[in-house]
Motif scaffolding. Structure first.
Motif, PDB file in Angstrom:
ATOM      1  N   ALA A  66       0.833  -1.202   0.000  1.00  0.00           N
ATOM      2  CA  ALA A  66       0.000   0.000   0.000  1.00  0.00           C
ATOM      3  C   ALA A  66       0.862   1.244   0.000  1.00  0.00           C
ATOM      4  N   MET A  67       0.391   2.250  -0.708  1.00  0.00           N
ATOM      5  CA  MET A  67       1.032   3.569  -0.672  1.00  0.00           C
ATOM      6  C   MET A  67      -0.033   4.592  -0.353  1.00  0.00           C
TER       7      MET A  67
ATOM      8  N   GLU B  95      -2.647  12.362  10.361  1.00  0.00           N
ATOM      9  CA  GLU B  95      -3.858  11.651   9.976  1.00  0.00           C
ATOM     10  C   GLU B  95      -3.757  11.126   8.550  1.00  0.00           C
ATOM     11  N   LEU B  96      -4.457  10.046   8.290  1.00  0.00           N
ATOM     12  CA  LEU B  96      -4.511   9.491   6.948  1.00  0.00           C
ATOM     13  C   LEU B  96      -5.332  10.412   6.058  1.00  0.00           C
ATOM     14  N   VAL B  97      -4.808  10.677   4.875  1.00  0.00           N
ATOM     15  CA  VAL B  97      -5.546  11.432   3.860  1.00  0.00           C
ATOM     16  C   VAL B  97      -6.140  10.468   2.838  1.00  0.00           C
ATOM     17  N   ALA B  98      -5.277   9.634   2.269  1.00  0.00           N
ATOM     18  CA  ALA B  98      -5.734   8.679   1.268  1.00  0.00           C
ATOM     19  C   ALA B  98      -4.696   7.585   1.129  1.00  0.00           C
ATOM     20  N   ALA B  99      -5.156   6.398   0.747  1.00  0.00           N
ATOM     21  CA  ALA B  99      -4.259   5.279   0.540  1.00  0.00           C
ATOM     22  C   ALA B  99      -4.761   4.439  -0.619  1.00  0.00           C
ATOM     23  N   ILE B 100      -3.830   3.714  -1.246  1.00  0.00           N
ATOM     24  CA  ILE B 100      -4.186   2.869  -2.373  1.00  0.00           C
ATOM     25  C   ILE B 100      -3.332   1.610  -2.322  1.00  0.00           C
ATOM     26  N   THR B 101      -3.960   0.470  -2.566  1.00  0.00           N
ATOM     27  CA  THR B 101      -3.221  -0.789  -2.574  1.00  0.00           C
ATOM     28  C   THR B 101      -2.653  -1.062  -3.966  1.00  0.00           C
ATOM     29  N   SER B 102      -1.829  -2.086  -4.054  1.00  0.00           N
ATOM     30  CA  SER B 102      -1.255  -2.448  -5.349  1.00  0.00           C
ATOM     31  C   SER B 102      -2.340  -2.894  -6.327  1.00  0.00           C
TER      32      SER B 102
ATOM     33  N   GLY C 151       4.437   0.282 -11.857  1.00  0.00           N
ATOM     34  CA  GLY C 151       5.691   0.076 -12.585  1.00  0.00           C
ATOM     35  C   GLY C 151       6.776   1.066 -12.187  1.00  0.00           C
ATOM     36  N   LYS C 152       6.346   2.253 -11.758  1.00  0.00           N
ATOM     37  CA  LYS C 152       7.291   3.295 -11.349  1.00  0.00           C
ATOM     38  C   LYS C 152       7.364   3.431  -9.829  1.00  0.00           C
ATOM     39  N   ASN C 153       6.617   2.605  -9.113  1.00  0.00           N
ATOM     40  CA  ASN C 153       6.565   2.713  -7.640  1.00  0.00           C
ATOM     41  C   ASN C 153       6.296   4.149  -7.205  1.00  0.00           C
TER      42      ASN C 153
ATOM     43  N   GLY D 262       4.167  -2.319   3.837  1.00  0.00           N
ATOM     44  CA  GLY D 262       4.312  -3.684   3.348  1.00  0.00           C
ATOM     45  C   GLY D 262       5.266  -3.756   2.178  1.00  0.00           C
ATOM     46  N   VAL D 263       6.493  -3.326   2.414  1.00  0.00           N
ATOM     47  CA  VAL D 263       7.487  -3.267   1.344  1.00  0.00           C
ATOM     48  C   VAL D 263       8.382  -4.498   1.387  1.00  0.00           C
ATOM     49  N   LYS D 264       8.432  -5.196   0.279  1.00  0.00           N
ATOM     50  CA  LYS D 264       9.326  -6.349   0.122  1.00  0.00           C
ATOM     51  C   LYS D 264      10.463  -5.899  -0.787  1.00  0.00           C
ATOM     52  N   TYR D 265      11.702  -6.118  -0.356  1.00  0.00           N
ATOM     53  CA  TYR D 265      12.833  -5.653  -1.143  1.00  0.00           C
ATOM     54  C   TYR D 265      13.880  -6.746  -1.272  1.00  0.00           C
ATOM     55  N   TYR D 266      14.705  -6.609  -2.298  1.00  0.00           N
ATOM     56  CA  TYR D 266      15.774  -7.563  -2.537  1.00  0.00           C
ATOM     57  C   TYR D 266      16.889  -7.357  -1.509  1.00  0.00           C
ATOM     58  N   ARG D 267      17.370  -8.459  -0.991  1.00  0.00           N
ATOM     59  CA  ARG D 267      18.447  -8.408  -0.007  1.00  0.00           C
ATOM     60  C   ARG D 267      19.399  -9.544  -0.315  1.00  0.00           C
TER      61      ARG D 267
END
Length: 125
Positions: free
Chosen positions: A33-34, A46-53, A74-76, A99-104
């Motif tokens: 989510a971003m 406070e939360l203004v707005a959110a959007i899931t993938s 595609g551009k995150n 909920g960020v998954k990243y390469y490690r």
């Protein structure tokens, strides 16, 4: 591992419009989510707005019908189009990635929250 960079804040007259952008960079595999939060002086964030993938959105009641959140997976990058701005919209706006998954290396890492540095939005005549 992940950075959020916001842009688009500024000074606008009541009734005007602004568009905020937030680009996430780094070794990102996926972001669940971003969204955008805001904090006015003397008030809680406070939360203004959110959007899931997947494109599901959530808005604060105070901005419904005036603000629109969108996302380019595609551009995150996440955007917040703000129309019919009011003086009470004045605040520092923060970009959030959840909920960020990243390469490690050979594995993946996970972080529940990343925040941007904030961008000032001032609505005043």
């Amino acid at each position: 591992q992940v950075q959020l960079v916001e842009s688009g804040g500024g000074l606008v007259q009541p009734g005007g419009s602004l568009r905020l952008s937030c680009a996430a960079s780094g070794s990102i595999f996926s972001i669940n989510a971003m969204g955008w939060y805001r904090q006015a002086p003397g008030k809680q964030r406070e939360l203004v707005a959110a959007i899931t993938s997947g494109g599901s959105t959530n808005y604060a009641d105070s901005v419904k019908g005036r603000f629109t959140i969108s996302r380019d997976n595609g551009k995150n990058t996440v955007y917040l189009q703000m129309n019919s701005l009011k003086p009470e919209d004045t605040a520092v706006y923060y970009c959030h990635a959840g909920g960020v998954k990243y390469y490690r290396g050979s594995y993946y890492g996970y972080e529940s929250d990343y925040w941007g540095q904030g961008t000032q939005v001032t609505v005043s005549s």
